[in-house]
Design an enzyme around this catalytic site. Structure first.
Site, PDB file in Angstrom:
ATOM      1  N   ASP A   1       0.856  -1.183   0.000  1.00  0.00           N
ATOM      2  CA  ASP A   1       0.000   0.000   0.000  1.00  0.00           C
ATOM      3  C   ASP A   1       0.897   1.241   0.000  1.00  0.00           C
ATOM      4  O   ASP A   1       1.852   1.326   0.789  1.00  0.00           O
ATOM      5  CB  ASP A   1      -0.905  -0.007   1.239  1.00  0.00           C
TER       6      ASP A   1
ATOM      7  N   ASN B   1      -2.501  12.755  -5.210  1.00  0.00           N
ATOM      8  CA  ASN B   1      -3.667  12.700  -6.083  1.00  0.00           C
ATOM      9  C   ASN B   1      -4.583  13.911  -5.864  1.00  0.00           C
ATOM     10  O   ASN B   1      -5.089  14.502  -6.823  1.00  0.00           O
ATOM     11  CB  ASN B   1      -4.441  11.408  -5.822  1.00  0.00           C
TER      12      ASN B   1
ATOM     13  N   ASP C   1      -2.293   8.945 -11.866  1.00  0.00           N
ATOM     14  CA  ASP C   1      -2.186   7.815 -12.787  1.00  0.00           C
ATOM     15  C   ASP C   1      -0.747   7.613 -13.252  1.00  0.00           C
ATOM     16  O   ASP C   1      -0.255   6.479 -13.336  1.00  0.00           O
ATOM     17  CB  ASP C   1      -3.100   8.042 -13.999  1.00  0.00           C
TER      18      ASP C   1
ATOM     19  N   ASP D   1      -4.340   2.583  -4.908  1.00  0.00           N
ATOM     20  CA  ASP D   1      -2.881   2.556  -4.749  1.00  0.00           C
ATOM     21  C   ASP D   1      -2.428   1.278  -4.054  1.00  0.00           C
ATOM     22  O   ASP D   1      -1.390   1.253  -3.390  1.00  0.00           O
ATOM     23  CB  ASP D   1      -2.406   3.779  -3.962  1.00  0.00           C
TER      24      ASP D   1
END
Length: 354
Positions: free
Chosen positions: A209, A217, A226, A252
């Site tokens: 993670d 983001n 992205d 993610d």
């Protein structure tokens, strides 16, 4: 069915002519039928008992070639006899055989055409050897017939290739992440479902993670996020081996399957992955951003008895890593005493042995 028809024709030829050569053809036909049935039953039994077994086509190919050689030899003998009845029977049998050969073997065009030649050319040679001038017309008909047969084989073969390519592409799209190109959740679930735990199999499942991804983001937009995910996947892929599996499970979250690696070697790998993801900044356009990673892992067969259990325990280890400050790797422990990847070599080894 073709062997049954061949036996009927050979038997009729034996009764009509009394030539013992047809008795030999009957015996060889029965022998090849027995060999083909035995090979088929053996292959089918092995496939049922071992799902990972990939049968060899060698025995089947050899028996098919031998059978077509036998049909060609019988066609030559019958046609060269000059007996009108035997010639008609031979022509009927040969034409009946060639259609199914094209229909059943078009996936291998050159092999299918070889089988056609083995059956047809002796038939034509027998017509010439019969001494009947009018049967020479068969020689004139043979080239266009063979060209037509090859066109049919190629057309069917091209169709099946296009179909298989479309199926493979659809399967790839269904099991791979469109953003990063690695496996997606469905692809990883399918890979895990095919893993059968054994005492000899050693593997580890890593739940990964990203730390700080949401801030990147939210601050720079989904486009930057992205690009960042793609670059993280590339870094992870460079650290893993070709036989390992890497997937983006969503958002993610990543997951990796590491094959044939002992727990003592998995911990240093996890440490390298954390370092690889977090050490250098990522260039996203004109931006330089950083993210970290928390990793939880579990080993098979030491930490779990099944692939499903392995995944749950790797997730438990990840939650422990996130709860202990992030940016670390932890191995699953039934007592929640987890191994820290950044510990010293002696400490890590002792923790892994606890």
């Amino acid at each position: 069915m073709a062997s049954f028809c061949s036996l009927i024709v050979a038997g009729a030829a034996l009764l009509r002519s009394g030539d013992p050569v047809y008795a030999g053809f009957c015996a060889l036909e029965v022998l090849l039928v027995g060999a083909r049935l035995a090979e088929w039953r053996s292959r089918s039994s092995r496939v049922r008992s071992d799902p990972e077994y990939v049968p060899s086509i060698g025995p089947s190919v050899t028996l098919s070639v031998l059978w077509c050689v036998l049909q060609g030899a019988m066609a030559f003998v019958m046609m060269s006899s000059g007996d009108l009845v035997l010639c008609v029977l031979s022509a009927t049998l040969t034409m009946a055989i060639l259609g199914p050969i094209c229909a059943r073997n078009y996936a291998a065009p050159r092999f299918a055409f070889l089988l056609v030649l083995l059956c047809d050319l002796p038939f034509v040679a027998g017509a010439v050897a019969s001494g009947e001038p009018w049967l020479a017309v068969i020689v004139v008909l043979t080239p266009p017939f063979l060209i037509g047969a090859m066109q049919i084989i190629r057309s069917f073969g091209h169709s099946i290739v296009l179909t298989l390519e479309a199926e493979a592409k659809a399967l790839h799209l269904a099991e791979h992440d469109s953003l990063t190109g690695i496996l997606n959740r469905h692809g990883m679930d399918r890979a895990l479902s095919q893993i059968t735990p054994t005492g000899e199999r050693q593997m580890a499942l890593l739940s990964i993670d990203l730390d700080g991804f949401k801030q990147v983001n939210d601050r720079h937009g989904h486009g930057a996020g992205d690009v960042l995910l793609t670059m993280v996947a590339e870094r992870l892929g460079r650290e893993l081996r070709a036989e390992d599996l890497l997937a983006r499970m969503g958002g993610d979250e990543f997951m990796a399957i590491v094959r044939d690696m002992t727990p003592e070697h998995v911990a240093p790998l996890v440490d390298r992955l954390v370092e690889t993801i977090s050490h250098d900044p990522y260039r996203v356009g004109e931006l330089a951003v950083r993210v970290g990673a928390s990793i939880g892992f579990a080993c098979l067969p030491e930490d779990a008895a099944s692939a499903a259990e392995l995944r749950l325990r790797a997730d438990d280890a990840l939650y422990t890593a996130k709860g202990e400050g992030k940016g670390v790797g932890r191995r699953y422990r039934g007592t929640l005493q987890t191994a820290e990847c950044g510990a010293s070599a002696n400490d890590a080894q002792q923790l892994l042995l606890d």
